[in-house]
Design a protein around this motif. Structure first.
Motif, PDB file in Angstrom:
ATOM      1  N   GLU A 217      35.949 -74.846 -51.475  1.00 52.58           N
ATOM      2  CA  GLU A 217      35.931 -75.430 -52.823  1.00 52.58           C
ATOM      3  C   GLU A 217      36.674 -76.764 -52.783  1.00 52.58           C
ATOM      4  N   SER A 218      36.012 -77.801 -53.279  1.00 52.96           N
ATOM      5  CA  SER A 218      36.647 -79.122 -53.294  1.00 52.96           C
ATOM      6  C   SER A 218      37.109 -79.450 -54.710  1.00 52.96           C
ATOM      7  N   ILE A 219      38.270 -80.070 -54.819  1.00 52.96           N
ATOM      8  CA  ILE A 219      38.760 -80.473 -56.151  1.00 52.96           C
ATOM      9  C   ILE A 219      37.853 -81.569 -56.741  1.00 52.96           C
ATOM     10  N   ALA A 220      37.056 -82.214 -55.874  1.00 57.38           N
ATOM     11  CA  ALA A 220      36.164 -83.284 -56.363  1.00 57.38           C
ATOM     12  C   ALA A 220      34.972 -82.751 -57.144  1.00 57.38           C
ATOM     13  N   GLN A 221      34.775 -81.422 -57.148  1.00 57.34           N
ATOM     14  CA  GLN A 221      33.601 -80.866 -57.836  1.00 57.34           C
ATOM     15  C   GLN A 221      33.704 -80.985 -59.367  1.00 57.34           C
ATOM     16  N   PHE A 222      34.909 -81.252 -59.889  1.00 56.97           N
ATOM     17  CA  PHE A 222      35.064 -81.286 -61.346  1.00 56.97           C
ATOM     18  C   PHE A 222      34.782 -82.698 -61.868  1.00 56.97           C
ATOM     19  N   VAL A 230      38.988 -89.276 -53.809  1.00 52.78           N
ATOM     20  CA  VAL A 230      38.592 -89.673 -52.453  1.00 52.78           C
ATOM     21  C   VAL A 230      38.639 -88.418 -51.584  1.00 52.78           C
ATOM     22  N   ILE A 231      37.528 -88.107 -50.943  1.00 54.38           N
ATOM     23  CA  ILE A 231      37.542 -86.964 -50.023  1.00 54.38           C
ATOM     24  C   ILE A 231      37.724 -87.483 -48.614  1.00 54.38           C
ATOM     25  N   VAL A 232      38.673 -86.865 -47.906  1.00 51.17           N
ATOM     26  CA  VAL A 232      38.894 -87.188 -46.487  1.00 51.17           C
ATOM     27  C   VAL A 232      38.390 -86.010 -45.679  1.00 51.17           C
ATOM     28  N   GLY A 247      36.816 -89.749 -38.196  1.00 52.83           N
ATOM     29  CA  GLY A 247      37.073 -89.215 -39.535  1.00 52.83           C
ATOM     30  C   GLY A 247      36.285 -90.051 -40.534  1.00 52.83           C
ATOM     31  N   TYR A 248      36.251 -89.604 -41.773  1.00 50.87           N
ATOM     32  CA  TYR A 248      35.520 -90.400 -42.776  1.00 50.87           C
ATOM     33  C   TYR A 248      36.035 -90.105 -44.178  1.00 50.87           C
ATOM     34  N   ILE A 249      35.673 -91.005 -45.093  1.00 49.53           N
ATOM     35  CA  ILE A 249      35.937 -90.758 -46.512  1.00 49.53           C
ATOM     36  C   ILE A 249      34.630 -90.854 -47.291  1.00 49.53           C
ATOM     37  N   GLY A 250      34.604 -90.139 -48.430  1.00 51.44           N
ATOM     38  CA  GLY A 250      33.635 -90.374 -49.489  1.00 51.44           C
ATOM     39  C   GLY A 250      34.495 -90.792 -50.671  1.00 51.44           C
TER      40      GLY A 250
END
Ligand code: PMP
Ligand code: GLU
Length: 397
Positions: A217-222, A230-232, A247-250
């Motif tokens: 579960e990602s906190i970015a889903q809300f 920023v997702i790392v 590595g990457y970010i969205g």
């Protein structure tokens, strides 16, 4: 004359890497150390990934890669976010870097200014607070403890927010505690953050695939905070590719652009060959990750069983990553007749010299009552390490 910059003088060395080095030095002297200090899978990278790297060499991927990463790799990451996390980015919002640590450094350097506050739940991964310091920011630490599974509460988060808060820096599954926030817990944190539109959320999801709870579960889903999260992530942990350094970010476009600019001056694009290997990893099915996850779960169970037999140690049951973060403070003040254990650092050194087991002291992660064990090693070694630790703890009176 030594004239090191204040910036670097103030920085601490990475304790995870330092303890790993100490353990390897002792090993080189012929001392049989079981190294539970460094957090990296003991698996080899999958064969199809190795083949992709070799093919990239043969196909002459020897030139500079685009600064933000190859477009096909960034498109593959967009697809990964869409299919696995239901998150929607354009390739321009993806920046590929030389490891997730580099990605985090880029983001912090891009958004934190002198005096900005960064809220960091403790225990935290060692590099977060050092990178914030390097950027001139102020770490605002939220303490937790073993009794509450090392998780922060929404109230605690809200109480820490001030007009200077710039970032909330979050990690689940967590290094060093293995705690995994549930969807409903994440929602409560998101609902608090939604009230403060100037705060950027950095969500470190490098342990996404090492999760014994089920779906990540990602906190970015809300939606109330996704536009400023920023997702790392990266291939280091989930695909056992730590040395490949990808590595990457969205990220929101404006943050991705800032990271792109920074990276263009600091490092240029990451390794061309390793990006081709990462593309293969990300676009293949996840059976390798699932298998590895099963093995880590089994090892987790072994470590928990063994540690439960050592008196007066408190621990949570990790639900992800491959670390155990036991509270060993009941042993402070005790001695084996030679060394008095005054703190977690003494304990870590005592275990190194008496149990021949390398751990990392908890103060490096912001919790001086604990030590960190990485169980990313074979079952045999784990059983031996835990037996030796049991004997060493038993000598402390
Ligand atoms: N975040 C966390 C929580 C980690 O434990 C690590 C350890 N490697 C990283 C980021 C950095 O990953 P990488 O090796 O891809 O730089
Ligand atoms: N993340 C791993 C750890 O915590 C690797 C070491 C590091 O990058 O600091 O042990």
């Amino acid at each position: 004359m030594e004239i090191i910059s204040k910036r670097v003088v103030c920085l601490s060395e990475s304790q995870t890497l330092a303890m790993n080095q100490k353990s390897q030095d002792l090993q080189a002297q012929g001392i049989d150390i079981i190294n539970l200090s460094l957090g990296e899978p003991d698996f080899f990278a999958p064969d199809h990934v190795k083949e992709a790297a070799k093919e990239a060499v043969d196909k002459n991927f020897s030139f500079y890669s685009p600064g933000d990463g190859y477009l096909d790799l960034r498109k593959a990451i967009v697809e990964k976010f869409k299919n696995e996390n239901n998150l929607h980015f354009t390739p321009q919002q993806i920046i590929v870097s030389s490891g997730a640590k580099h990605s985090i450094a880029n983001v912090i350097m891009s958004i934190v200014d002198d005096g900005d506050e960064v809220i960091v739940p403790a225990p935290y991964w060692v590099s977060y607070v050092e990178l914030v310091k390097l950027a001139g920011g102020k770490n605002v630490i939220l303490n937790t403890n073993v009794a509450n599974d090392f998780k922060i509460t929404p109230e605690q988060l809200e109480a820490a927010i001030t007009p200077k808060t710039k970032v909330f820096l979050f990690c689940s599954p967590s290094n060093p505690t293995g705690s995994v926030y549930k969807k409903r817990e994440l929602k409560k944190l998101a609902d608090i953050l939604a009230k403060y539109p100037n705060i950027i959320i950095i969500s470190d999801e490098i342990y996404e695939y090492i999760n014994f709870e089920g779906k990540h579960e990602s906190i970015a889903q809300f939606e109330n905070i996704s536009y400023r999260t920023v997702i790392v992530n990266g291939v280091s942990k989930g695909y056992a590719m730590t040395g490949y350094r990808i590595g990457y970010i969205g990220a929101p476009l404006w943050i991705a652009k800032a990271c792109s600019k920074l990276q263009s001056q600091f490092t240029s694009g990451s390794s061309s060959i390793m990006q081709r290997a990462a593309l293969k990893a990300i676009t293949s099915d996840n059976s390798f990750c699932l298998e590895m996850n099963k093995v880590f779960k089994k090892r987790r169970d072994i470590v928990i069983k063994e540690i439960s037999e050592i008196p007066n140690i408190k621990y949570n049951i990790p639900q992800g990553a491959f670390y155990l973060f036991p509270d060993i403070s009941a042993y402070f003040g005790k001695t084996d007749g030679k060394l008095v254990i005054n703190n977690c650092y003494d304990m870590s050194l005592y275990l190194l010299s008496n149990a021949f087991v390398a751990t990392v002291s908890g103060d490096a992660f912001g919790d001086p009552n604990c030590i960190r064990l990485s169980y990313a090693t074979s079952e045999d070694k784990l059983i031996k390490a835990m037996k030796q630790m049991k004997e060493a703890f038993a000598l402390l009176k």
